[in-house]
Enzyme design. Sequence first.
Site, short mmCIF file in Angstrom:
data_model
loop_
_atom_site.label_atom_id
_atom_site.label_comp_id
_atom_site.label_asym_id
_atom_site.label_seq_id
_atom_site.Cartn_x
_atom_site.Cartn_y
_atom_site.Cartn_z
N THR A 53 -24.10 -3.53 15.94
CA THR A 53 -23.98 -4.01 14.58
C THR A 53 -22.65 -3.60 13.97
O THR A 53 -22.12 -4.27 13.09
CB THR A 53 -25.14 -3.46 13.71
OG1 THR A 53 -26.37 -3.74 14.35
CG2 THR A 53 -25.15 -4.10 12.34
N TYR A 140 -28.35 2.13 26.76
CA TYR A 140 -28.80 0.91 26.09
C TYR A 140 -29.09 -0.15 27.15
O TYR A 140 -28.18 -0.70 27.77
CB TYR A 140 -27.72 0.43 25.14
CG TYR A 140 -28.12 -0.65 24.16
CD1 TYR A 140 -29.41 -1.15 24.08
CD2 TYR A 140 -27.18 -1.18 23.28
CE1 TYR A 140 -29.76 -2.13 23.17
CE2 TYR A 140 -27.51 -2.15 22.36
CZ TYR A 140 -28.79 -2.62 22.31
OH TYR A 140 -29.12 -3.60 21.41
N LYS A 165 -32.65 3.14 25.16
CA LYS A 165 -32.87 2.16 24.10
C LYS A 165 -33.06 0.80 24.74
O LYS A 165 -32.20 0.33 25.49
CB LYS A 165 -31.66 2.14 23.15
CG LYS A 165 -31.81 1.13 22.02
CD LYS A 165 -30.55 1.04 21.18
CE LYS A 165 -30.73 0.00 20.08
NZ LYS A 165 -29.47 -0.29 19.37
#
Length: 309
Positions: A53, A140, A165
């Site tokens: 983000t 991730y 994640k």
Amino acid sequence: MTSAPLAGRLDGLLFFPVTAYGPDGALDLDAFRAHVRAGVEAGAGAVFACCGTGEFHALTPEEFRASVAAAVEATAGRVPVVAGAGYGTALAIQYAKLAEEAGADGLLAMPPYLVVADQAGLLRHYTALAGATGLDVIVYQRDNAILTPETAVGLARVDGVIGLKDGHGDLDLMQRIISAVRAEGLDLLYFNGLPTAELTGPAYRGIGVTLYSSAVFCFAPDIALAFHRALNSGDDTTVDRLIDGFYRPLVELRAQGRGYAVSLVKAAVRLGGLEVGEVRPPLSEPTPTHIKELAEIIERGRALLGDQR
């Protein structure tokens, strides 16, 4: 950076701030600090700076270090700061060292750039990254970095790797990963890292994954926190109401544009009154029609909170 282990400090909603740019396109660190401070004061459990983000892909190394340092300054030790690290192994290590210099508490290791590696290569990559820094690492999983349960067990044995994640969304795979790691007497922290993770929050909670990243927290922390409280307390009525009236419409809008998982969030932050600039290329801004629809969805979400705010 604090001396407390990162794993014990990650709790609550995980805040992934957008990176702020000025009218000339350069970093606006004052606006970024204000964004981070507002999130911490609203109740963020951790700040993940310069990640997806936060447009990690669009930042130079110098901008990355300056932004991570600004996040560390703005949090003032109240919550941990985790910084992104990505690209190939050599560059990921360079970014890790920059994050460590800037005072970060940990790293979110994003998928390697472009190549589709085999499992042995992925394990070598994350092992090298963890070994090159004193920062704890969260891997991730998404896109070209999908792990088998066996590789997840291997990662759980690596000093410094503390979490996984999941941005892939295969609950069958996640359950097998959790089971395989547990069966070996090992442990990892697991995060739901799907875009607009609240929509799948109940499903992930069913397999024991309670931590998640909240893009909504960037622009509507009141809605995000109300949902988080409801999910944790078993208030299914509120969970369903917010999913049906806010999160599902938001996800459906997000699906209408490439890169909207970032640019729509940034537009929403601007709608809230903080000028953080537009996204950098190759991402594009949402259309005016979609921004209008976004504002209406946020308004409806707040109306659904009623007396809970």
